[in-house]
Scaffold this motif. Structure first.
Motif, mmCIF file in Angstrom:
data_model
loop_
_atom_site.group_PDB
_atom_site.id
_atom_site.type_symbol
_atom_site.label_atom_id
_atom_site.label_comp_id
_atom_site.label_asym_id
_atom_site.label_seq_id
_atom_site.Cartn_x
_atom_site.Cartn_y
_atom_site.Cartn_z
ATOM 1 N N UNK A 115 0.832 -1.201 0.000
ATOM 2 C CA UNK A 115 0.000 0.000 0.000
ATOM 3 C C UNK A 115 0.869 1.253 0.000
ATOM 4 N N UNK A 116 1.975 1.187 0.718
ATOM 5 C CA UNK A 116 2.876 2.331 0.757
ATOM 6 C C UNK A 116 3.486 2.575 -0.623
ATOM 7 N N UNK A 117 3.902 1.493 -1.284
ATOM 8 C CA UNK A 117 4.532 1.632 -2.604
ATOM 9 C C UNK A 117 3.523 2.008 -3.686
ATOM 10 N N UNK A 118 2.260 1.665 -3.490
ATOM 11 C CA UNK A 118 1.220 2.012 -4.467
ATOM 12 C C UNK A 118 1.105 3.521 -4.656
ATOM 13 N N UNK A 119 1.473 4.276 -3.618
ATOM 14 C CA UNK A 119 1.351 5.734 -3.676
ATOM 15 C C UNK A 119 2.714 6.413 -3.761
ATOM 16 N N UNK A 120 3.755 5.637 -3.992
ATOM 17 C CA UNK A 120 5.104 6.197 -3.986
ATOM 18 C C UNK A 120 5.259 7.256 -5.090
ATOM 19 N N UNK A 121 5.603 8.447 -4.696
ATOM 20 C CA UNK A 121 5.846 9.516 -5.653
ATOM 21 C C UNK A 121 4.597 10.123 -6.253
ATOM 22 N N UNK A 122 3.409 9.724 -5.794
ATOM 23 C CA UNK A 122 2.179 10.285 -6.347
ATOM 24 C C UNK A 122 2.055 11.733 -5.885
ATOM 25 N N UNK A 123 2.069 12.683 -6.814
ATOM 26 C CA UNK A 123 2.074 14.102 -6.438
ATOM 27 C C UNK A 123 0.863 14.486 -5.591
ATOM 28 N N UNK A 124 1.137 15.313 -4.597
ATOM 29 C CA UNK A 124 0.062 15.828 -3.766
ATOM 30 C C UNK A 124 -0.287 14.954 -2.583
ATOM 31 N N UNK A 125 0.398 13.803 -2.431
ATOM 32 C CA UNK A 125 0.082 12.901 -1.331
ATOM 33 C C UNK A 125 1.272 12.726 -0.415
ATOM 34 N N UNK A 126 0.995 12.590 0.859
ATOM 35 C CA UNK A 126 2.026 12.268 1.836
ATOM 36 C C UNK A 126 1.487 11.138 2.691
ATOM 37 N N UNK A 127 1.662 9.910 2.195
ATOM 38 C CA UNK A 127 1.040 8.752 2.820
ATOM 39 C C UNK A 127 1.983 8.124 3.819
ATOM 40 N N UNK A 128 1.508 7.909 5.023
ATOM 41 C CA UNK A 128 2.252 7.160 6.028
ATOM 42 C C UNK A 128 1.470 5.896 6.330
ATOM 43 N N UNK A 129 2.180 4.823 6.600
ATOM 44 C CA UNK A 129 1.530 3.542 6.845
ATOM 45 C C UNK A 129 2.123 2.896 8.074
#
Length: 898
Positions: A115-129
């Protein structure tokens, strides 16, 4: 040769183990080591796969890489490549078929990093898991990263103020527009700006390798362009990124997108390697839910489908979501929101219903915002899976209307894949828990409603999504679901027939050549009952002809459609139609395409179901009219199909059971049938004992139960009797899947004569196996099987009482011995069984407490009579034991009622 060097490479002090260690200072060397390790995990045909110890070591290495933080001395591109190699390695392990994610924490760690890698580098997001995800029916993590001031406009819908709005802010009128029905002329892509960081938890175990990325994609103004996601403005159908980004930044974004794609591909492999019921424990971590008041939307697969700038990544996310939805009908069936719930807590049924509604909203939002035909096809495919599994009868109406109106223009899309998937989606809507008043109204819409000849990627529909609220036809008006007021077939039937009869040559479609079976579903066939005779004949003739098509997709769809047609009451009693359909299906069952064979096997199972229905409803006249030669041909084809792949095998054994049930005494004595019957039963026995999937073994147990229903077969005398009972008793005692155990117990309780159970020794083995199965009915390492343990005990108790009603004097000594050894255990479970309310067994037969009392009384009378005749009243042991159980049950019932 490579196996000789594996200890030097993957041993405790192997080179690749050392070089891939987190402490390795040379990052490029570490990347190369992980890449080499991933290549070693590839499955090569004809070569032995890695041993368990090496697989475990590689998996842990890849997991450590994905969990590690990016240090300042590592450049972005190298780190991306390191992540890609680790993801490739895990995917290879899963695809190899040997790596099983049996441990809950192992799966939880993997899903967390994916799930963390699914959003890796996606602009506008700062995802913590969190470091691990836990299986839970309700959302467990809802923490959110702090949003920077410059991002606040992207993550919150501002309240409407009296003053002039600032440029880029989202006003209340936009929010109202987003919450209105999708597709009223404007493209509501703005809603994706509410999708930002979520599902995090403030915990020291978090790995802070994610960085806050560019706060991009601020709406440019109030024009409709600002309603598009930013990828609509910076990308085209030919390239993923704008040249304006330039140089190293463009390259970095490309590598980041490949990480996201690798994570999604790995997630897809994970889904295929675990049972669906395990996957649904993590539903809330990946599937969107309607956010609470004042709460932003948590990140999910739909976040990627709506916001990712790469069309390929968006398509990957939709593939994963589609795989998650496939076969989810039982899980989603608990959803319910037809009533307003005013409670201090939100019931699970309401939560799932909310998730279904949010999926509809987000997928339709993605539909109007998508520019890539390939991704558009995936969106529609995902919608079809959702529609096929959602329990619309338990949900507030209107969802299907929105889907219908939104997808209608796409049947004229320039891309053939989009057109086919759109028709498939219509088939799913029409088949959704029919008959549905909402669907009936939709089918009565004028043919011109919502259609567009533009062929563009984002057509608009003109019908109100609340169209279903219009009044039903008044008394006297035609109400036929499939016909309009002019007594002609509705536009959907006319469209399907015209498409089949007059196929269009679309030379301008650039995707026809790459069209594969994975891109489409077979459209559900239209119902025939309300069509006129000539129209029925036309549909049937077309299908029988298309069954000989050289295109495997067409042939598979035709075979499946015939399998549905043969279930219709207006056709199944027509011997000639059934015979024609059987010959067509048997032809497809020999096809080289596995997909065609799978659909043909499913249809053969349906066709043989109709043989049983006709045998029971029409009687011997139908059986005598049915060709013996064709029946023999069907048996032999089903035997061969039972050796095929599991998707073919599961329906082939179902067909075998039906066919053996259908046979009459005059069939069984014919020399050409004798050997085929023996081979058919042996095929079923082998399948029950095989290592096939549980669905296949369940069908094989069901089929043997069907065989036992045919009194013309020499059950109890034939040599295959012992083999059949041994297979079923082995399964009922030890199969890890309780549903298979239940079905085997049911099969063991079907014979109605004592002679059918063979010798005293055979009867004793069956009795003993059922007692052992009862004793082990709560023994399982998989806690998810516990929910079936009560049903298993019910079925076993029914089987034991059934055997008692048939037992003879030679069987009593063993029964008496078993009661002496396990009397307390049997008494406990039988007493529980007697107290149950209205129950339905695997055969669909309802029994209540009074019926169970009657069966037990009859067993007591039968056993008592045998014991008194053979051994005298002094030896009435078994009957007394049963009488005691019944008396205690009656006393406790009277006490409860008093």
């Amino acid at each position: 040769l490579s196996k000789l060097y594996l200890p030097d490479l993957l041993g405790k002090s192997g080179l690749l183990v050392q070089f891939s260690d987190l402490a390795q200072p040379d990052v490029e060397l570490r990347r190369a080591a992980v890449h080499s390790m991933a290549n070693l995990c590839l499955s090569v045909p004809g070569q032995p796969y890695l041993d368990e110890s090496y697989r475990s070591l590689c998996f842990q290495t890849f997991l450590s890489v994905l969990q590690s933080s990016k240090t300042s001395d590592v450049d972005d591109i190298t780190f991306c490549m390191l992540l890609q190699n680790a993801l490739k390695g895990i995917q290879s392990l899963l695809n190899g078929g040997k790596m099983k994610l049996m441990q809950t924490d192992q799966l939880g760690f993997l899903l967390a990093v994916l799930k963390k890698c699914m959003f890796y580098g996606l602009p506008g997001l700062n995802v913590e898991m969190p470091a691990v995800l836990y299986s839970a029916p309700l959302p467990q993590y809802d923490g959110r990263s702090p949003v920077k001031p410059e991002q606040s406009e992207l993550s919150t819908v501002k309240k409407k103020s009296k003053g002039k709005q600032k440029k880029g802010q989202l006003g209340e009128e936009v929010k109202e527009e987003l919450e209105s029905d999708i597709g009223d002329g404007a493209i509501h892509g703005m809603d994706i700006f509410q999708l930002h960081s979520g599902n995090a938890q403030n915990s020291p175990c978090l790995n802070p390798w994610n960085r806050t990325l560019d706060a991009a994609y601020v709406p440019a103004g109030k024009d409709h362009l600002s309603c598009y996601p930013s990828w609509k403005r910076i990308s085209s159908s030919e390239s993923e990124y704008s040249d304006a980004e330039g140089g190293i930044q463009s390259k970095m974004r490309s590598y980041q997108a490949k990480v996201r794609q690798g994570a999604l591909a790995c997630f897809l492999s994970t889904i295929k390697s675990i049972e669906k019921k395990v996957l649904y424990g993590y539903w809330s971590a990946f599937v969107p839910d309607t956010p609470g008041i004042g709460s932003p939307q948590s990140v999910s697969l739909m976040t990627i489908a709506l916001k990712d700038p790469s069309p390929k990544t968006r398509a990957c996310a939709l593939q994963v979501l589609s795989a998650t939805l496939e076969g989810s009908k039982q899980f989603l069936s608990v959803a319910e929101d037809t009533h307003d719930h005013k409670r201090a807590f939100t019931p699970f049924s309401v939560t799932i219903a909310s998730s279904i509604r949010e999926l509809h909203r987000c997928l339709l939002l993605a539909l109007v915002a998508e520019s890539s035909s390939q991704t558009l096809t995936q969106i529609i495919k995902c919608l079809a899976n959702l529609v096929s599994n959602a329990p619309y009868s338990r949900l507030k109406p209107g969802l299907l209307t929105r889907v219908w109106n939104q997808i209608k223009p796409y049947i004229r899309h320039k891309d053939v894949n989009v057109r086919v998937s759109s028709l498939t989606l219509f088939g799913a809507v029409v088949s959704a828990q029919a008959p549905s008043p909402e669907v009936q109204l939709l089918l009565q819409q004028p043919s011109s409603s919502g259609l567009s000849n533009s062929g563009t990627a984002t057509p608009r529909h003109v019908s109100s999504s609340e169209w279903w609220r219009r009044a039903l036809p008044s008394e006297g008006e035609p109400t036929d679901t499939w016909e309009s007021s002019s007594s002609e077939p509705c536009w959907l039937i006319r469209l399907c027939i015209s498409t089949v009869v007059l196929p269009r040559e679309d030379s301008y479609s650039d995707s026809d050549t790459s069209f594969t079976a994975s891109n489409v579903y077979e459209p559900s066939p239209v119902r025939l009952e309300s069509l006129q005779d000539d129209q029925q004949i036309l549909c049937i003739t077309l299908l029988l002809g298309l069954n000989h098509s050289e295109n495997p997709l067409v042939k598979a769809a035709a075979a499946r459609a015939l399998g549905v047609y043969v279930l219709f009451s207006c056709l199944r009693q027509d011997v000639m139609f059934v015979a024609d359909t059987a010959n067509a299906i048997l032809n497809s069952l020999q096809d080289k395409s596995p997909n065609v064979r799978a659909k043909a096997a499913w249809s053969l199972g349906n066709l043989t179901d109709t043989l049983i229905v006709n045998m029971e409803m029409i009687g011997q006249s139908f059986q005598e009219e049915f060709s013996d030669l064709l029946l023999l041909k069907m048996l032999r084809s089903a035997i061969e199909a039972s050796k095929d792949k599991d998707k073919v095998k599961s329906n082939a054994v179902r067909a075998l059971g039906n066919l053996l049930h259908f046979l009459q005494p005059y069939h069984i004595v014919k020399p050409r049938f004798i050997e085929t019957i023996k081979e058919s039963i042996q095929a079923l026995i082998s399948t029950v004992q095989s290592e096939a999937t549980m669905k296949v073994r369940w069908n094989a147990c069901y089929a043997l139960g069907n065989v036992f229903k045919n009194p013309a077969l020499p059950l109890g005398e034939a040599p295959w009797t012992a083999h059949a009972y041994n297979a079923l008793t082995s399964v009922v005692k030890s199969c890890k899947n309780f549903k298979v155990r239940i079905k085997s117990a049911m099969a063991l309780s079907i014979p109605t004569q004592r002679e059918c159970y063979g010798t005293t020794e055979q009867f004793s083995q069956i009795w003993s196996a059922l007692v052992i199965a009862l004793q082990k009915s709560e023994d399982t390492k998989d806690f998810l099987e516990f929910k079936y343990s009560a049903s298993l005990r019910t079925q076993i108790c029914q089987a034991l009482i059934h055997l008692l009603n048939l037992a003879n004097s030679t069987d009593l000594p063993f029964i008496r011995k078993t009661i002496a050894e396990n009397g307390d255990m049997i008494r406990s479970y039988v007493s529980q069984y007697m107290k149950l309310g209205v129950e339905e067994d695997e055969a669909g037969i309802h029994t209540n407490s009074h019926e169970r009392e009657r069966l037990l009384k009859r067993a007591i009378e039968h056993i008592c009579g045998i014991e008194e005749v053979s051994e005298g009243k002094a030896k009435v042991v078994v009957a007394a034991y049963l009488e005691d159980i019944l008396t205690n049950h009656i006393n406790s019932t009277e006490l409860t009622e008093a």
